[in-house]
Scaffold this active site. Structure first.
Site, PDB file in Angstrom:
ATOM      1  N   ARG A 185       4.227  -5.557  -8.983  1.00 13.29           N
ATOM      2  CA  ARG A 185       4.539  -4.406  -9.819  1.00 13.29           C
ATOM      3  C   ARG A 185       3.264  -3.934 -10.506  1.00 13.29           C
ATOM      4  O   ARG A 185       2.491  -4.756 -11.023  1.00 13.29           O
ATOM      5  CB  ARG A 185       5.601  -4.742 -10.870  1.00 13.29           C
TER       6      ARG A 185
ATOM      7  N   GLU B  46       5.165   5.841 -10.232  1.00 19.64           N
ATOM      8  CA  GLU B  46       5.454   6.052  -8.814  1.00 19.64           C
ATOM      9  C   GLU B  46       6.494   7.155  -8.646  1.00 19.64           C
ATOM     10  O   GLU B  46       7.479   7.172  -9.389  1.00 19.64           O
ATOM     11  CB  GLU B  46       5.962   4.751  -8.176  1.00 19.64           C
TER      12      GLU B  46
ATOM     13  N   HIS C 140       3.507   1.823  -2.068  1.00 17.11           N
ATOM     14  CA  HIS C 140       4.640   0.910  -2.278  1.00 17.11           C
ATOM     15  C   HIS C 140       5.413   0.689  -0.968  1.00 17.11           C
ATOM     16  O   HIS C 140       6.607   0.959  -0.845  1.00 17.11           O
ATOM     17  CB  HIS C 140       5.587   1.427  -3.358  1.00 17.11           C
TER      18      HIS C 140
END
Length: 330
Positions: free
Chosen positions: A248, A277, A296
């Site tokens: 993260r 994000e 991601h």
């Protein structure tokens, strides 16, 4: 029996599938089993938090890809038509499931991620090898007509430092051993015995950051881990060391990391997760040297998404029949 909000009787249910960035949701599951009872809309673009209530007002059910969109209680309370939420994964820290339960809105989850359970570990190794052998740079140089522009490093004999030795961290240790690497590990709750069981040597945080050649993060984000990797930790890293984050973004002090990379204080970083994000187009990390950046992609593989969306359709099918499946306890 739980008193859920009733389905509309005068029209098909309206279902929105959020954050389908790559446009794959529709083809990875058989949504046709819902077509006689529901209209399904696939939304590819992220919706700003302040616009969620107005954009989603018409929908009876919302499908969330885990931890992509924040879905706080204040938004849920502004959606009087909302009757069900289907979220992928077993837990979703960005969804206020308690408020949903209080309002009689079932939160349905998925129970598996297919064969992609270790996909994040595979990506972490891709970032490590890509950085240490300069693969993105050498590929770009080849397209420009160059040949062998820089020397890389071998993994054999080097030290991997793992921050967080859970299921994924332990998998990292196993693969590191196959490469002939030494493995050290630390996390706030790790013990020497648990580290040894996973084939790693327990060290304190300072030792890990000062002695590892590659540091890979595998912690869950929470109140005690947010900002856990600070400027002092990055400053302890060896000049030829690499930091890998597929866990993260907010685990790391992003500004301190950018500064260390921009000045050449550390050799590089492989980053898959970010404070915000999707990452804004103008974000400074996009222009920071010595990085391999991915958007991601950790768990984003076909196997995972096929399992996620397949079970999402099952959940919605049951909900439309008055029997929602895999409902999260309040």
């Amino acid at each position: 029996m739980t008193d859920y909000r009733a389905l509309p009787k005068d029209r098909p249910a309206r279902i929105a599938v959020l954050d389908d960035y790559m446009g794959v949701a529709e083809r990875l599951a058989d949504w046709s089993i819902l077509k006689d009872r529901a209209e399904v809309t696939f939304l590819r673009d992220p919706i700003a938090l302040e616009d969620l209530a107005s954009e989603l007002a018409p929908y009876d059910a919302i499908c969330l890809m885990r931890e992509r969109s924040d879905f706080p209680g204040e938004v849920i309370r502004q959606l009087p038509n909302l009757k069900a939420i289907s979220a992928t994964g077993r837990r979703n820290r960005t969804l206020d499931s308690t408020t949903a339960a209080e309002l009689g809105i079932p939160v349905m989850t998925t129970g598996s991620s297919g064969n992609g359970v270790y996909a994040t570990v595979e990506l972490a190794w891709g970032l490590i090898i890509g950085l240490m052998r300069h693969i993105p740079d050498e590929s770009a140089a080849m397209r420009d007509g160059a040949w062998q522009t820089r020397l890389g490093h071998a993994l054999y004999g080097r030290t991997l430092g793992i921050v967080g030795l859970g299921r994924l961290g332990a998998r990292m240790a196993l693969i590191a051993k196959a490469f002939g690497m030494n493995v050290i590990a630390w996390s706030p709750n790790l013990t020497p015995e648990r580290a040894d069981d996973s084939g790693a040597q327990y060290v304190d945080k300072n030792t890990l950051f000062s002695s590892a050649d590659v540091i890979s993060l595998h912690l869950v984000l929470g109140p005690t881990t947010r900002g856990l990797i600070g400027a002092d930790d990055i400053a302890r890293m060896k000049p030829d060391a690499y930091l890998i984050n597929t866990a993260r973004g907010p685990l790391v002090d992003e500004s301190a990391l950018i500064q260390a990379l921009a000045t050449g204080r550390i050799a590089g970083a492989g980053i898959d997760v970010y404070d915000q994000e999707p990452m804004p187009a103008e974000h400074p990390l996009r222009r920071t040297p010595r990085t391999v950046l991915t958007p991601h992609l950790g768990y984003s593989v076909r196997e995972t998404f096929a399992a996620f969306y397949g079970e999402t359709v099952e959940n919605l099918d049951g909900w439309l029949d008055g029997k929602p499946a895999r409902v999260l306890s309040a």
